[in-house]
Each structure stands twice: as C-alpha cells, then as structure tokens.
Design a protein around this motif. Structure first.
Motif, short mmCIF file in Angstrom:
data_model
loop_
_atom_site.label_atom_id
_atom_site.label_comp_id
_atom_site.label_asym_id
_atom_site.label_seq_id
_atom_site.Cartn_x
_atom_site.Cartn_y
_atom_site.Cartn_z
N VAL A 168 0.81 -0.86 0.40
CA VAL A 168 0.26 0.21 -0.08
C VAL A 168 1.29 1.37 -0.16
N GLU A 169 0.20 2.84 -0.23
CA GLU A 169 0.93 3.45 -0.21
C GLU A 169 0.82 4.06 1.14
N ILE A 170 1.70 4.21 1.60
CA ILE A 170 2.15 5.02 3.22
C ILE A 170 1.10 5.47 3.56
N GLY A 171 1.07 6.58 2.40
CA GLY A 171 0.04 8.22 2.48
C GLY A 171 -1.28 7.59 2.88
N SER A 172 -1.79 7.16 1.81
CA SER A 172 -3.60 6.09 2.71
C SER A 172 -3.63 5.84 3.93
N LEU A 173 -2.30 5.49 4.88
CA LEU A 173 -2.59 5.21 6.00
C LEU A 173 -2.46 6.44 6.52
N TRP A 174 -2.62 7.54 6.49
CA TRP A 174 -2.75 8.94 6.78
C TRP A 174 -3.88 9.49 6.24
N ARG A 175 -4.59 8.97 4.99
CA ARG A 175 -5.81 9.88 4.14
C ARG A 175 -6.58 9.75 5.19
N GLU A 176 -7.93 9.10 6.62
CA GLU A 176 -8.80 9.17 6.51
C GLU A 176 -8.22 8.83 7.81
N GLN A 177 -7.45 9.00 8.76
CA GLN A 177 -7.29 9.66 10.10
C GLN A 177 -5.63 10.10 10.76
N THR A 178 -5.43 10.08 11.72
CA THR A 178 -4.25 10.65 12.36
C THR A 178 -3.71 9.65 12.61
N VAL A 179 -2.55 9.42 12.38
CA VAL A 179 -1.71 8.26 12.73
C VAL A 179 -0.18 8.72 13.49
N ILE A 180 0.42 7.31 13.79
CA ILE A 180 2.01 7.53 14.72
C ILE A 180 2.30 6.45 13.81
N LEU A 181 4.05 7.02 13.09
CA LEU A 181 4.68 6.33 12.57
C LEU A 181 6.00 6.10 13.11
#
Length: 192
Positions: free
Chosen positions: A23-36
């Motif tokens: 997956v594109e890493i950007g898809s992980l924060w597209r819909e939510q706030t993320v702590i990577l």
C-alpha cells in the motif's frame, strides 16, 4: 521537519505484514491521524521496549481516532516481534527503505555505531527492558536508525528523530491531550 515532502513520502509503498498487501504509506493517514513508529529493526531491544511503551497509549489513542502504526526496514525478525506482542498497532515493512531515506533517518557506520549503542540512554533503556523480560538480538540491519512521525489531516504534527526525541511518551500525551500519568520506569529516557 520542513524538509519532509509528505506528498513524495506518501507515494512510497509499504508491505502489510498481516496481508502481504503493498500500500502507499500515504493511504495510512488519508482518513485518520497516525503515529508512524519507524523501528531501527525488529530485533532491537530498545525498539521492542519503546514499542511496548508506546503501545500503553493504544487504547487512549484509538479513542481519540489515532492509529498506531509500526514500520520496519526489513522482514528479518518481524515474526518474532509480532509473536512477542511488543506493539499494539498494524505493522508494515518498508522493503526499499525509501521512507527511511525520505525522512533522513541516518545510517550508522562502523565508527559511529559503537558510541551510539553504548550511550547512557541506550544502556538505561536496555537495562529496563532486560528487567521487564524484553530481550533483543543482532539479526538484521544493525546500522539503520529510526524515529517517529505523526501526521494529522495530511500535515506533519510532529517529527521525532533520535537526536531530538526526549521524553517521547510525554510528548505524545501532550500532543493528543491524553490524561495519563507515567509510571516509574516508563518511556521517559528519550530515544536512542
């Protein structure tokens, strides 16, 4: 922080360790706030301890709509890491280490890895980890560094690298307005 191009970073592919899906890493924060949470490597004792410490906030983060995501630079040790239950979020692999490169996470070399590994905060964390039964190994890329990136609504909220991360858990608590007291010995030694 201003040197991080979130659009470019977001196009990088990471592999979900559960499904194997890229997956594109950007898809992980597209819909939510993320702590990577970018781990040095899955066998790193300090990384395992820090993952366990950050995971103590998982319920509070989830209640605030924040996803906790771990990223490793290689597959080596991921099964043992997952089986050990060190981290309470989804785990991905940056197989090409492109995210690590784009974020400027330095690579150690034969000259500077020893002082970094023998630093006071590393020794203190390793001691606490050992006391809690968290152990590591020397499998994988021993020279990679890591850090933490928080993305909210497509913008960087916080970018922590080893050199500027002190009291990381306290910073997360403050950023997300979490009411929680640190217990003695918790993630208060900074990053190494």
């Amino acid at each position: 922080m201003s040197s991080v191009n979130l659009t470019s970073l977001g196009a990088n592919q990471v592999k979900n360790t559960t499904s194997g899906e890229m997956v594109e890493i950007g898809s992980l924060w597209r819909e939510q706030t993320v702590i990577l949470f970018f781990l040095r490597r899955f066998g790193c004792q300090v990384c395992r301890w820090m993952a366990a410490e950050v995971s103590k906030l998982e319920k509070n983060l989830k209640a605030n709509g924040v996803a906790l995501i771990g990223i490793g630079p290689e597959e080596t040790g991921v099964k043992e890491f997952k089986d050990g239950g060190f981290f309470k979020g989804d785990i991905y692999i940056d197989e090409k280490k492109q995210c690590y490169n784009d974020l400027g996470f330095k690579r150690y070399n034969a000259v500077n890895v020893i002082p970094a590994a023998m630093g006071k905060s590393v020794r203190e964390i390793a001691s606490k980890a050992s006391a809690e039964g968290i152990h590591g190994n020397f499998s994988g890329d021993l020279l990679q560094s890591g850090g933490m990136l928080i993305v909210t609504k497509g913008k960087i909220t916080m970018f922590l690298q080893p050199s500027n991360c002190t009291n990381c858990l306290n910073k997360l608590i403050k950023v997300f307005s979490i009411t929680r007291k640190l217990q003695a010995g918790e993630f208060d030694q900074g990053w190494s």
